[in-house]
Design a protein around this motif. Structure first.
Motif, PDB file in Angstrom:
ATOM      1  N   VAL A 117       0.838  -1.181  -0.115  1.00  0.00           N
ATOM      2  CA  VAL A 117      -0.013   0.098  -0.120  1.00  0.00           C
ATOM      3  C   VAL A 117       0.844   1.217   0.031  1.00  0.00           C
ATOM      4  N   PRO A 118       0.729   2.125  -1.031  1.00  0.00           N
ATOM      5  CA  PRO A 118       1.717   3.241  -1.040  1.00  0.00           C
ATOM      6  C   PRO A 118       1.164   4.278  -0.099  1.00  0.00           C
ATOM      7  N   ASP A 119       2.126   5.051   0.434  1.00  0.00           N
ATOM      8  CA  ASP A 119       1.768   6.211   1.410  1.00  0.00           C
ATOM      9  C   ASP A 119       0.787   7.004   0.773  1.00  0.00           C
ATOM     10  N   PRO A 120      -0.341   7.149   1.385  1.00  0.00           N
ATOM     11  CA  PRO A 120      -1.556   7.974   1.068  1.00  0.00           C
ATOM     12  C   PRO A 120      -1.111   9.363   0.891  1.00  0.00           C
ATOM     13  N   PRO A 121      -1.848  10.131   0.171  1.00  0.00           N
ATOM     14  CA  PRO A 121      -1.133  11.531  -0.068  1.00  0.00           C
ATOM     15  C   PRO A 121      -1.799  12.124   1.209  1.00  0.00           C
ATOM     16  N   TRP A 122      -1.052  13.164   1.537  1.00  0.00           N
ATOM     17  CA  TRP A 122      -1.401  13.921   2.794  1.00  0.00           C
ATOM     18  C   TRP A 122      -2.703  14.569   2.984  1.00  0.00           C
ATOM     19  N   TRP A 123      -3.457  15.068   1.936  1.00  0.00           N
ATOM     20  CA  TRP A 123      -4.794  15.421   2.051  1.00  0.00           C
ATOM     21  C   TRP A 123      -5.782  14.201   2.695  1.00  0.00           C
ATOM     22  N   LEU A 124      -5.366  12.963   2.209  1.00  0.00           N
ATOM     23  CA  LEU A 124      -6.154  11.813   2.645  1.00  0.00           C
ATOM     24  C   LEU A 124      -5.917  11.623   4.032  1.00  0.00           C
ATOM     25  N   SER A 125      -4.770  11.608   4.332  1.00  0.00           N
ATOM     26  CA  SER A 125      -4.195  11.381   5.641  1.00  0.00           C
ATOM     27  C   SER A 125      -5.098  12.288   6.637  1.00  0.00           C
ATOM     28  N   VAL A 126      -4.946  13.623   6.426  1.00  0.00           N
ATOM     29  CA  VAL A 126      -5.562  14.504   7.325  1.00  0.00           C
ATOM     30  C   VAL A 126      -7.179  14.445   7.102  1.00  0.00           C
ATOM     31  N   ALA A 127      -7.727  14.141   5.894  1.00  0.00           N
ATOM     32  CA  ALA A 127      -9.079  13.874   5.832  1.00  0.00           C
ATOM     33  C   ALA A 127      -9.711  12.714   6.927  1.00  0.00           C
ATOM     34  N   LEU A 128      -8.784  11.569   6.774  1.00  0.00           N
ATOM     35  CA  LEU A 128      -8.991  10.502   7.625  1.00  0.00           C
ATOM     36  C   LEU A 128      -9.072  10.741   9.102  1.00  0.00           C
ATOM     37  N   VAL A 129      -7.909  11.275   9.325  1.00  0.00           N
ATOM     38  CA  VAL A 129      -7.900  11.722  10.945  1.00  0.00           C
ATOM     39  C   VAL A 129      -9.193  12.610  11.421  1.00  0.00           C
ATOM     40  N   ALA A 130      -9.309  13.693  10.469  1.00  0.00           N
ATOM     41  CA  ALA A 130     -10.359  14.703  10.772  1.00  0.00           C
ATOM     42  C   ALA A 130     -11.562  13.691  10.918  1.00  0.00           C
ATOM     43  N   ALA A 131     -11.925  13.056  10.035  1.00  0.00           N
ATOM     44  CA  ALA A 131     -13.080  12.143  10.031  1.00  0.00           C
ATOM     45  C   ALA A 131     -13.344  11.244  10.967  1.00  0.00           C
ATOM     46  N   LEU A 132     -12.115  10.632  11.562  1.00  0.00           N
ATOM     47  CA  LEU A 132     -12.244   9.757  12.736  1.00  0.00           C
ATOM     48  C   LEU A 132     -12.347  10.736  14.133  1.00  0.00           C
ATOM     49  N   ILE A 133     -11.912  11.839  14.111  1.00  0.00           N
ATOM     50  CA  ILE A 133     -12.067  12.541  15.515  1.00  0.00           C
ATOM     51  C   ILE A 133     -13.524  13.053  15.278  1.00  0.00           C
ATOM     52  N   LEU A 134     -14.117  13.642  14.168  1.00  0.00           N
ATOM     53  CA  LEU A 134     -15.406  14.064  13.812  1.00  0.00           C
ATOM     54  C   LEU A 134     -16.447  12.933  14.422  1.00  0.00           C
ATOM     55  N   LEU A 135     -16.029  11.720  13.951  1.00  0.00           N
ATOM     56  CA  LEU A 135     -17.048  10.535  14.147  1.00  0.00           C
ATOM     57  C   LEU A 135     -16.828  10.407  15.861  1.00  0.00           C
ATOM     58  N   ALA A 136     -15.822  10.555  16.430  1.00  0.00           N
ATOM     59  CA  ALA A 136     -15.826  10.474  17.945  1.00  0.00           C
ATOM     60  C   ALA A 136     -16.450  11.488  18.572  1.00  0.00           C
ATOM     61  N   ILE A 137     -16.277  12.623  18.175  1.00  0.00           N
ATOM     62  CA  ILE A 137     -17.240  13.719  18.605  1.00  0.00           C
ATOM     63  C   ILE A 137     -18.856  13.283  18.527  1.00  0.00           C
ATOM     64  N   THR A 138     -19.248  13.024  17.177  1.00  0.00           N
ATOM     65  CA  THR A 138     -20.732  12.805  17.109  1.00  0.00           C
ATOM     66  C   THR A 138     -21.167  11.599  17.709  1.00  0.00           C
ATOM     67  N   ILE A 139     -20.438  10.681  17.801  1.00  0.00           N
ATOM     68  CA  ILE A 139     -20.750   9.480  18.892  1.00  0.00           C
ATOM     69  C   ILE A 139     -21.016   9.940  20.203  1.00  0.00           C
TER      70      ILE A 139
END
Length: 187
Positions: A117-139
């Motif tokens: 699996v190649p390194d994901p682009p920086w924008w995808l990494s940031v988006a995934l981390v932000a989505a997981l944080i947002l998910l934790a907040i909404t839960i």
């Protein structure tokens, strides 16, 4: 309850035994569903570090954890009891729990894809981390946006797993990844 009453009348089994059996079955089912959800959350949360540091994302970990986690949960107290008591049958049980865990992981690894699996682009990494944080907040806040954030996190996870992004390796260059795990030959 109606099902237990019907079976009790049909099979002439005391209703209280059937109710207790259904209760145990529901508890085991609920526990298995919670374990599956937890395994999925852990796999998604660890996907980014696994892709960045090891260039792999575990797919079979989702099902392997359903077998290995309960075995390891039993192993810890059994292993301590075997060590403290010195009782051989307890050590045999601990050994069989380890063998079962090893077998489950060995069996699952045969189905694990071996692609890099190649390194994901920086924008995808940031988006995934932000989505997981947002998910934790909404839960945590129990908002109506929880399902939307679950969908977003899953979509970003799938995008990273599918990896439509080529690895950024210059042509004619050798890439070497070394991971210091604090062990090995130091001579």
């Amino acid at each position: 309850r109606r099902l237990a009453e019907t079976i009790a009348l049909w099979a002439r089994i005391p209703e209280r035994f059937l109710l207790r059996g259904f209760e145990i079955a529901v508890r085991i089912g609920t526990w298995a569903v919670e374990l599956a959800i937890l395994s999925g959350v852990v796999q998604i949360a660890l996907a980014l570090p696994m892709a960045l540091y090891f260039h792999r994302i575990s797919i079979t970990g989702l099902t392997a954890n359903l077998i290995v986690t309960p075995l390891m949960n039993l192993l810890v107290p059994v292993g301590f009891a075997a060590i403290v008591s010195g009782w051989h049958p307890m050590a045999v049980v601990a050994r069989w729990l380890l063998i079962g865990s090893r077998w489950a992981t060995s069996w699952h690894v045969h189905f694990e894809p071996s692609h890099r699996v190649p390194d994901p682009p920086w924008w995808l990494s940031v988006a995934l981390v932000a989505a997981l944080i947002l998910l934790a907040i909404t839960i945590r806040l129990r908002t109506r946006w929880t399902y939307a954030t679950v969908a977003l996190a899953l979509a970003l996870f799938v995008l990273m797993v599918v990896a439509p992004f080529p690895a950024e390796i210059p042509r004619g260059a050798l890439e070497l990844t070394a991971i210091d795990v604090g062990q090995g030959d130091r001579s």
